[in-house]
Design a protein around this motif. Structure first.
Motif, mmCIF file in Angstrom:
data_model
loop_
_atom_site.group_PDB
_atom_site.id
_atom_site.type_symbol
_atom_site.label_atom_id
_atom_site.label_comp_id
_atom_site.label_asym_id
_atom_site.label_seq_id
_atom_site.Cartn_x
_atom_site.Cartn_y
_atom_site.Cartn_z
ATOM 1 N N LEU A 282 65.547 71.332 71.010
ATOM 2 C CA LEU A 282 66.285 70.170 70.523
ATOM 3 C C LEU A 282 66.547 69.177 71.648
ATOM 4 O O LEU A 282 66.498 67.970 71.452
ATOM 5 C CB LEU A 282 67.603 70.663 69.936
ATOM 6 N N ALA B 207 65.988 65.294 71.286
ATOM 7 C CA ALA B 207 67.120 64.372 71.402
ATOM 8 C C ALA B 207 66.935 63.449 72.601
ATOM 9 O O ALA B 207 67.215 62.251 72.537
ATOM 10 C CB ALA B 207 68.422 65.161 71.532
ATOM 11 N N PHE C 130 78.069 74.296 68.957
ATOM 12 C CA PHE C 130 76.810 73.576 68.820
ATOM 13 C C PHE C 130 77.000 72.068 68.775
ATOM 14 O O PHE C 130 76.182 71.312 69.294
ATOM 15 C CB PHE C 130 76.086 74.056 67.562
ATOM 16 N N MET D 221 75.192 69.373 71.181
ATOM 17 C CA MET D 221 74.427 68.183 70.797
ATOM 18 C C MET D 221 75.030 66.947 71.440
ATOM 19 O O MET D 221 74.324 66.056 71.913
ATOM 20 C CB MET D 221 74.461 68.009 69.276
#
Lengths: 485, 518
Positions: free
Chosen positions: A68, A72, A145, A149
């Protein structure tokens, strides 16, 4: 007649010149494309390393986070990151970039190695993704989480680009190649011991400190409890892929190869990278034997990586023997910092703080000690006169002015200040909202089962009832030593 | 690359030197200087050739590493069939190489004495390759065969994931040879050989436009994905995949770690697949094209991955790693057609929409009770088609001009480029789909008719590794001996043993599970 010949000659020359220019561009594009792809592969290697170094019940979680990060970072780099790092608008400033957001009007803007170069965006993205993913190792196995992020986006979109602007954009205030260098010297950081590794490692360290240690990591007396990872094989796979990828990370940071000095620098970087990694690995291996009377595979891997992290700043300007010294000290310094962290009861599962922040800082500092004059001139040909005039080279070489060392120290202090000043408030906000850490039940069960709907290993040797019941833990052996000693 | 005369004549032959001297009124010093200029020019040509070669060889090697698809497949299925799929994937590389050499390269790129638009007719067994064009204008170019083989191997191996865990090995070998030697090369000829009837860069492009498919969303991914889908449909679902009410039963793969390893290596290799499809690196246009391809590839993958992740959360599956990995891959598959001609924002759109289409197609297959184990049909077939389609909508004229060398440049509908490119893209999608159905359908049907398409029920229960590939260490004694040294043995075999122990201990007398860990 003469003018016909002259015309023929000049036509031939101009064709020749433009085809040389074309080929040259092609070579450099190829260098950056492959370099960028190799740096991306390091991301994958890091995923494997992290997965192997933690307990299997959290493996899916860390793999998810690492992949991720790359995605991202790509989006953030496109939207704002590249612009904050390398954008030179109408009224540029030294702190932050102000153009090329969403790659707007990139064709008319300087992009790092040229004007309107697509490869620059791609190549630099790979480095941004690296910085954004380093903290994951420090906060593994208990981090919320959403907070993850959040910081991934924040680091890739803002914290890292600003540092890159200072050190690597010609309009920055800190770097060796900027238009108005600090003290007429400037900070040398070839591929990012400071810009990338210190930034990511310190962010991770702050996160690890603020989120607190994993449950059971320290007993009631405050002594550390071993928590080895679940797969040394993955640790080695990750290390090997990282090593392989580092040959993109370091040598190709020259950004071009089509001149004799540039090609020499690229070659030298590959040599010093190899030697520093080797020395770091051997240092940690021997130190591990001294402390535990066993040959620690994971220690060897860590030492190798420390050597690479440290040499990343100066791989282009130090002698091979200096690279060996750099790696040796990096390995020992790493072991020492790991011990300090345990004494302070800070739990950093991958030791990303000591590795990236600690040895990254050593690499930046070491540059100020042993960067060689002749090599600096080769790597920064446009500053050749300054190097001679102001004795801008390592303090351990005779007649050095010490200005380079001063710039290195200022650089590392600035990076520390910036990362602390951004990441501490950032994590603190999440902590206040109770959104920094996962609940204890979730931590016991493991993030994979509780958050990711399954397990990394289905129908294989992990008992669902006993958390962390992994092979390495079941069979303690002198030959398989825990990560943090 | 021309012969150099003696030193004093630089890049001129003796005859040329004599001429130049005459033109310069006998001034041989000036003639020497002039000829030196030509020498530099020749040297530059040589360096350009070297650059292109290294670019293509390394790109081809990167495409080859996408055979780490093997890791992805292995992780996505049950461990009792892992060796089988690994064998098949590695075998695909080998079988496709032989077929590509014998007939594939010729059917794809051979331009014989009377070329036609349907199929190539020269270069079989690389015969007389030195006098024939080989993809680029260069005659006798070895690297072309190699680079293009890597793409053939990719197409040939895509179906394996769809038909995994129950496919007959002979049928597998058969279609691998057939796809690599015939089905795929014909599509390549249509789109990428200059004498083909469909491609944008051909001599007489369709409708004056022709289909743009830079690195093969259609040619490679649709071909492989649809072949896989047909196979999966005709071989039927795995036993136990759908219950008696027709509802799907969850069959997770055995290792998310392998899935991620496979995904990361595929991502890495895609930087050879897409930018390398520029085929050369020696001028400013292709440098821009290759760089842009790297950017759009990255962005499309990122968008696809994030979109699939959001879909997972929205569906209540929380942050699902498999969704993220699949999403990235569909992003890459779909950008493959237009990576050199789309804007970065269009790449984000491409990946995002691909993710949505992928999830819808997966749902559709489940409703139709088709068991496509790694969703190769949706990923490569459907998203490959989307990748071809979006080019017709959003190909930017300036980028098309940089990528191709033609008189007119039909481009994306939304840029005012007319409908001809879009029409070509649609015709291309239909043609490829029709061709693959028309060849692979009868091919699989023939195997099914003789009962050679699927393995027996016993083999499927036991697992292909044990039944077909001689994995024998599943006895209880073997397990007890194997477990203590699990760290040093191949972990894959070790965990296979462990499952068996736990299954047997649960099924037979009351041994506690922990005895399997000693």
């Amino acid at each position: 007649m003469a003018s016909a010949i002259a015309t023929a000659i000049c036509d031939e020359l101009s064709t020749s010149a433009s085809s040389v220019a074309d080929v040259s561009l092609g070579v450099n594009t190829f260098l950056l494309l492959f370099g960028g792809a190799l740096v991306f592969l390091m991301h994958g290697g890091f995923a494997m390393l992290e997965a192997g170094a933690i307990r299997s019940k959290n493996a899916m979680n860390i793999l998810l986070q690492t992949i991720l990060d790359a995605a991202a970072a790509a989006i953030m780099w496109y939207c704002v990151g590249f612009g904050f790092a390398y954008g030179i608008g109408d009224k540029p400033n030294k702190f932050i970039g102000n153009a090329m957001f969403g790659l707007a009007r990139y064709k008319s803007h300087y992009t790092g190695s040229g004007m309107g170069m697509w490869t620059d965006f791609f190549f630099q993205w790979a480095f941004c993704a690296t910085a954004a993913t380093i903290p994951a190792g420090s906060v593994a196995e208990r981090f919320n989480f959403n907070a993850y992020m959040g910081y991934s986006i924040f680091i890739a979109g803002f914290v890292y680009p600003v540092v890159a602007h200072w050190a690597w954009c010609v309009e920055g205030w800190l770097g060796f190649g900027v238009n108005t260098p600090l003290f007429k010297a400037g900070y040398i950081d070839f591929a990012g011991s400071g810009v990338i590794h210190m930034t990511g490692g310190l962010a991770g360290l702050i996160g690890a400190t603020m989120v607190g240690p994993r449950l059971g990591r320290f007993d009631a007396d405050g002594n550390p409890v071993e928590m080895p990872g679940h797969s040394a094989i993955l640790v080695v796979l990750g290390t090997v892929l990282l090593w392989f990828g580092w040959y993109g990370f370091n040598p190709t940071s020259m950004l071009m190869i089509t001149s004799t000095p540039a090609a020499t620098v690229v070659g030298r970087a590959a040599v010093t990278t190899t030697l520093s990694g080797a020395a770091g690995g051997i240092a940690c291996l021997l130190n591990g034997f001294r402390r535990h009377r066993g040959w620690d595979l994971v220690g060897l891997c860590n030492g190798i990586l420390c050597g690479f992290v440290a040499i990343t700043a100066c791989c282009h300007v130090v002698e091979p023997w200096a690279a060996i010294l750099c790696g040796l000290v990096a390995g020992l310094w790493f072991d020492f910092l790991c011990w300090v962290l345990l004494k302070l009861k800070i739990d950093d599962p991958l030791s990303a703080g000591p590795m990236h922040f600690g040895t990254g800082m050593w690499g930046v500092f070491f540059t100020g000690l042993l960067a060689k004059q002749e090599y600096i001139k080769e790597a920064y040909t446009f500053r050749s006169d300054d190097v001679d005039a102001y004795h801008l080279y390592g303090a351990f070489y005779p007649h050095s002015s010490g200005k380079l060392l001063a710039s290195q120290v200022i650089g590392l202090l600035a990076i520390i200040g910036w990362v602390c000043g951004t990441m501490i408030p950032f994590f603190f906000i999440f902590k206040l909202a109770g959104a920094l850490r996962i609940p204890p039940e979730m931590e016991e069960m493991g993030l994979d089962r509780s958050k990711h709907g399954g397990s990394a290993y289905n129908g294989t040797g992990v008992s669902p009832s006993a958390p962390g019941n992994d092979v390495m833990r079941n069979q303690p052996s002198a030959k398989v030593l825990p990560l943090n000693g | 690359m021309s012969n150099q005369g003696p030193l004093s004549t630089g890049g001129c032959t003796s005859e040329q030197f004599a001429e130049v001297v005459k033109a310069l009124d006998g001034d041989s010093a000036a003639a020497t200087a002039l000829c030196q200029v030509f020498a530099t020019s020749n040297r530059t040509e040589e360096i350009a050739f070297g650059l292109n070669t290294v670019f293509m060889v390394l790109s081809g090697a990167l495409v080859f590493i996408m055979a780490s698809f093997a890791m992805l497949e292995a992780g996505a299925i049950r461990s009792k069939n892992a060796m089988n799929i690994l064998l098949q994937t590695v075998l695909d590389g080998a079988a496709s190489a032989i077929m590509w050499y014998l007939v594939g390269f010729g059917f794809a790129y051979g331009i014989g004495d009377r070329p036609n638009g349907f199929i190539g007719d020269a270069l079989f067994g690389l015969a007389r390759y030195k006098s024939h064009e080989t993809v680029t204008d260069v005659r006798g170019d070895w690297t072309s065969w190699f680079f293009q083989w890597a793409f053939c191997a990719t197409a040939a191996t895509i179906p394996a994931g769809a038909v995994a865990e129950r496919f007959n090995f002979n049928a597998y070998l058969g279609y691998s040879l057939f796809l690599g030697g015939f089905v795929y090369p014909v599509v390549v000829h249509w789109v990428w050989c200059r004498t083909g009837w469909l491609g944008y860069g051909t001599d007489a492009p369709l409708l004056g436009a022709g289909m743009i498919d830079f690195a093969g969303s259609g040619v490679v991914h649709m071909t492989g994905g649809l072949a896989g889908l047909i196979g999966a449909t005709m071989v039927g679902p795995r036993m136990g995949r759908f219950d008696s009410n027709g509802q799907p039963v969850h069959m997770p793969g055995h290792s998310a770690i392998l899935v991620v390893l496979g995904t990361v290596l595929l991502w890495f290799g895609w930087y050879g697949f897409n930018p390398g499809s520029a085929l050369v690196a020696d001028n400013a246009n292709v440098a821009s094209v290759a760089g842009r391809a790297a950017v759009t590839t990255t962005l499309s993958g990122a968008a696809g991955g994030l979109t699939c992740l959001v879909i997972a959360v929205w569906r209540g599956r929380s942050w699902d790693l498999t969704y993220l990995c699949n999403g990235m891959l569909v992003g890459f598959v779909s950008i493959t057609a237009g990576c050199s001609v789309l804007e970065p924002w269009a790449a984000l759109l491409c990946g995002g929409v691909a993710a949505v289409l992928f999830e819808a197609a997966c749902e559709g297959l489940l409703k139709l009770r088709i068991d496509d184990v790694v969703s190769a049909g949706p990923m490569h077939g459907v998203c490959g088609a989307w990748g071809v389609l979006i080019v017709g909508l959003l190909a930017k004229k300036e980028y098309v001009e940089q990528t191709f060398d033609r008189d007119i440049y039909p481009h994306g509908l939304f840029y005012g480029g007319g409908g001809k490119l879009l029409a070509s893209q649609v015709i291309g999608i239909l043609a490829i789909a029709g061709w693959v159905f028309g060849t692979m359908g009868p091919f699989f049907a023939a195997f099914r008719a003789v009962g050679s398409l699927r393995i027996s029920a016993e083999d499927e229960t036991l697992g292909l590794d044990a039944s077909k590939h001689g994995v024998r260490n599943l006895g209880r004694a073997g397990v007890r001996k194997a477990m203590p040294s699990c760290r040093t043995l191949d972990p894959l075999n070790c965990v296979v043993s462990h499952i068996s122990c736990r299954v047997e201990s649960a099924a037979s007398f009351p041994i506690t599970p922990s005895s399997c860990t000693t």
